[in-house]
Design a protein around this motif. Sequence first.
Motif, PDB file in Angstrom:
ATOM      1  N   MET A   1       0.902  -1.217  -0.016  1.00  0.00           N
ATOM      2  CA  MET A   1       0.101   0.106   0.025  1.00  0.00           C
ATOM      3  C   MET A   1       0.763   1.267   0.038  1.00  0.00           C
ATOM      4  SD  MET A   1      -2.795  -1.152   2.768  1.00  0.00           S
ATOM      5  CE  MET A   1      -4.036   0.080   2.196  1.00  0.00           C
ATOM      6  N   ASP A  14      -4.311   1.502  -1.649  1.00  0.00           N
ATOM      7  CA  ASP A  14      -4.066   0.740  -2.832  1.00  0.00           C
ATOM      8  C   ASP A  14      -5.585   0.910  -3.557  1.00  0.00           C
ATOM      9  OD1 ASP A  14      -5.888  -0.962  -1.686  1.00  0.00           O
ATOM     10  OD2 ASP A  14      -4.147  -2.402  -1.417  1.00  0.00           O
ATOM     11  N   ALA A  15      -5.574   0.390  -4.654  1.00  0.00           N
ATOM     12  CA  ALA A  15      -7.044   0.259  -5.483  1.00  0.00           C
ATOM     13  C   ALA A  15      -8.210  -0.174  -4.704  1.00  0.00           C
ATOM     14  CB  ALA A  15      -7.021  -0.470  -6.686  1.00  0.00           C
ATOM     15  N   HIS A  16      -8.030  -0.886  -3.593  1.00  0.00           N
ATOM     16  CA  HIS A  16      -9.340  -1.473  -3.126  1.00  0.00           C
ATOM     17  C   HIS A  16      -9.497  -1.137  -1.705  1.00  0.00           C
ATOM     18  CE1 HIS A  16      -9.323  -3.694  -6.796  1.00  0.00           C
ATOM     19  NE2 HIS A  16      -8.047  -4.210  -6.535  1.00  0.00           N
ATOM     20  N   ASN A  17      -8.379  -0.350  -0.924  1.00  0.00           N
ATOM     21  CA  ASN A  17      -8.381  -0.237   0.526  1.00  0.00           C
ATOM     22  C   ASN A  17      -7.593   1.201   0.693  1.00  0.00           C
ATOM     23  OD1 ASN A  17      -8.981  -3.126   1.485  1.00  0.00           O
ATOM     24  ND2 ASN A  17      -7.233  -3.531   0.032  1.00  0.00           N
TER      25      ASN A  17
END
Length: 251
Positions: A1, A14-17
């Motif tokens: 991250m 990051d892209a999801h979190n």
Amino acid sequence: MRSLGTPPNAWLVDAHNADLTRPPLPPRPISLKADTKTLRVDLAKAAMLVIDMQNDFCHPDGWLAHIGVDVTPARAPIGPLQGLLPVLRGLDVPILWINWGNRPDLLNISAGLRHVYNSSGDGVGLGDPLPKNGAPVLQKDSWAAAVVDELEQLPQDIKVDKYRMSGFWDTPLDSILRNLGRTTLFFGGVNADQCVMATLQDANFLGYDCILVSDCTATTSPEYCWQATVYNVNQCFGFVTHSHAILDAMK
């Protein structure tokens, strides 16, 4: 991250979190002798503010000297700051230089403020060239507004231009300190009873813990102004210590 922001006020994303927990910096506690109490201070939450140690206030060719003020007292903090600042940097305590540096057009400076620097209207006031070297008085990026040569500014130091006696008024200082997670502030510079005191008072009003470093601070005002400053800091706004007490606490 990836870290997004300025630690400790930073997310990991990051892209999801997005991790919003903002892990704190590792604590660096010291016990510090002040005039009125022994203080427990976390250097990981501390910063040093150096106020107005600039040519117009501290140099023999600056504005104060031009109007007849003896700037010798204003130069007294140079030696103690030379001893303290490198040690603080070595412990990752941010050094913030809070300097009076006006816009060239003075559009944010009122008539009342300009009167302080040119009460007759025909003297050398804000933005006017100094007779000895032509530098415009307290103008951003000029020799007049620069920190005196004896005090070294390093790339990691933080510079904040101010336009009033308080370094918090109409500046990003509060936002910078909050992003850095710094809640305990050491104060040095000139003049103790004017710009240093106004900045320290505003810091107190904003909820910061305030510690005046007495030998790193001075004034060209009469001695009773210095005495009143120390009294009022101890009585109302924080604590007063000495650079040697800070250095001793770090051993």
